[in-house]
Design a protein around this motif. Sequence first.
Motif, PDB file in Angstrom:
ATOM      1  N   LYS A 154      31.620  44.551  36.499  1.00 18.47           N
ATOM      2  CA  LYS A 154      30.700  43.719  35.726  1.00 18.47           C
ATOM      3  C   LYS A 154      30.179  42.526  36.523  1.00 18.47           C
ATOM      4  O   LYS A 154      29.036  42.142  36.389  1.00 18.47           O
ATOM      5  CB  LYS A 154      31.374  43.191  34.467  1.00 18.47           C
ATOM      6  CG  LYS A 154      31.393  44.159  33.338  1.00 18.47           C
ATOM      7  CD  LYS A 154      31.919  43.484  32.096  1.00 18.47           C
ATOM      8  CE  LYS A 154      31.806  44.400  30.906  1.00 18.47           C
ATOM      9  NZ  LYS A 154      32.283  43.763  29.692  1.00 18.47           N
ATOM     10  N   ARG A 155      30.994  41.964  37.330  1.00 16.23           N
ATOM     11  CA  ARG A 155      30.601  40.759  38.064  1.00 16.23           C
ATOM     12  C   ARG A 155      29.915  41.081  39.383  1.00 16.23           C
ATOM     13  O   ARG A 155      29.863  40.254  40.282  1.00 16.23           O
ATOM     14  CB  ARG A 155      31.818  39.879  38.297  1.00 16.23           C
ATOM     15  CG  ARG A 155      32.372  39.374  36.987  1.00 16.23           C
ATOM     16  CD  ARG A 155      33.453  38.365  37.187  1.00 16.23           C
ATOM     17  NE  ARG A 155      33.903  37.894  35.892  1.00 16.23           N
ATOM     18  CZ  ARG A 155      35.153  37.899  35.487  1.00 16.23           C
ATOM     19  NH1 ARG A 155      36.092  38.355  36.291  1.00 16.23           N
ATOM     20  NH2 ARG A 155      35.471  37.457  34.300  1.00 16.23           N
ATOM     21  N   GLY A 156      29.422  42.276  39.525  1.00 15.07           N
ATOM     22  CA  GLY A 156      28.654  42.627  40.704  1.00 15.07           C
ATOM     23  C   GLY A 156      29.446  43.182  41.857  1.00 15.07           C
ATOM     24  O   GLY A 156      28.891  43.541  42.879  1.00 15.07           O
ATOM     25  N   GLY A 157      30.728  43.279  41.725  1.00 15.13           N
ATOM     26  CA  GLY A 157      31.543  43.807  42.812  1.00 15.13           C
ATOM     27  C   GLY A 157      31.599  45.328  42.778  1.00 15.13           C
ATOM     28  O   GLY A 157      31.226  45.974  41.800  1.00 15.13           O
ATOM     29  N   LYS A 158      32.061  45.899  43.866  1.00 16.40           N
ATOM     30  CA  LYS A 158      32.245  47.340  43.943  1.00 16.40           C
ATOM     31  C   LYS A 158      33.667  47.606  44.388  1.00 16.40           C
ATOM     32  O   LYS A 158      34.257  46.836  45.123  1.00 16.40           O
ATOM     33  CB  LYS A 158      31.294  47.949  44.973  1.00 16.40           C
ATOM     34  CG  LYS A 158      29.849  47.887  44.576  1.00 16.40           C
ATOM     35  CD  LYS A 158      28.985  48.527  45.632  1.00 16.40           C
ATOM     36  CE  LYS A 158      27.529  48.370  45.291  1.00 16.40           C
ATOM     37  NZ  LYS A 158      26.666  48.922  46.338  1.00 16.40           N
ATOM     38  N   ARG A 159      34.190  48.723  43.948  1.00 18.09           N
ATOM     39  CA  ARG A 159      35.537  49.098  44.345  1.00 18.09           C
ATOM     40  C   ARG A 159      35.581  50.610  44.516  1.00 18.09           C
ATOM     41  O   ARG A 159      35.028  51.343  43.707  1.00 18.09           O
ATOM     42  CB  ARG A 159      36.526  48.669  43.289  1.00 18.09           C
ATOM     43  CG  ARG A 159      37.926  49.075  43.630  1.00 18.09           C
ATOM     44  CD  ARG A 159      38.892  48.625  42.584  1.00 18.09           C
ATOM     45  NE  ARG A 159      40.139  49.313  42.832  1.00 18.09           N
ATOM     46  CZ  ARG A 159      41.237  48.702  43.207  1.00 18.09           C
ATOM     47  NH1 ARG A 159      41.245  47.409  43.339  1.00 18.09           N
ATOM     48  NH2 ARG A 159      42.329  49.394  43.426  1.00 18.09           N
ATOM     49  N   GLU A 160      36.220  51.051  45.568  1.00 12.87           N
ATOM     50  CA  GLU A 160      36.379  52.487  45.770  1.00 12.87           C
ATOM     51  C   GLU A 160      37.625  52.940  45.036  1.00 12.87           C
ATOM     52  O   GLU A 160      38.657  52.290  45.074  1.00 12.87           O
ATOM     53  CB  GLU A 160      36.472  52.812  47.250  1.00 12.87           C
ATOM     54  CG  GLU A 160      35.144  52.676  47.942  1.00 12.87           C
ATOM     55  CD  GLU A 160      35.151  53.278  49.329  1.00 12.87           C
ATOM     56  OE1 GLU A 160      36.190  53.837  49.751  1.00 12.87           O
ATOM     57  OE2 GLU A 160      34.110  53.190  49.981  1.00 12.87           O
TER      58      GLU A 160
END
Length: 127
Positions: free
Chosen positions: A59-65
């Motif tokens: 939601k806060r614009g981050g990405k996670r694999e």
Amino acid sequence: MANAIPRAREKKLLGESRGKAAGQAAAAPAYRPAVENERDGDEDEDNGAASMTFKMLMKRGGKRELQVPTTAALAVSLQQREEVEARDREEMKRLVLMASRQQEQEQMAIHRAQLREYSERSETEAK
């Protein structure tokens, strides 16, 4: 300790918490996998099973694999959807090519008829 919270969330999203069997997807996941999912042919470090990599948008614009076993409902449904889409693309391609060939044949028939008509006119005018 900072890594423990995301792992717990990852387990929750994969449905591994609250008594669900490993690999079952949660009823309503709070994310959608990005289009850039990748399939790893490598064995997963944890349990020796093959896995797929999903990029989770936060939601806060981050990405996670996120590593998901290929037997998980999420991975299976993605594979099935991709197979259906591939079949649909192939069918569409076949239909478009068939329509194109038919249109070319119709145009060739029109051109032949026009050529015959022109040659018949030329012969009658020459006489």
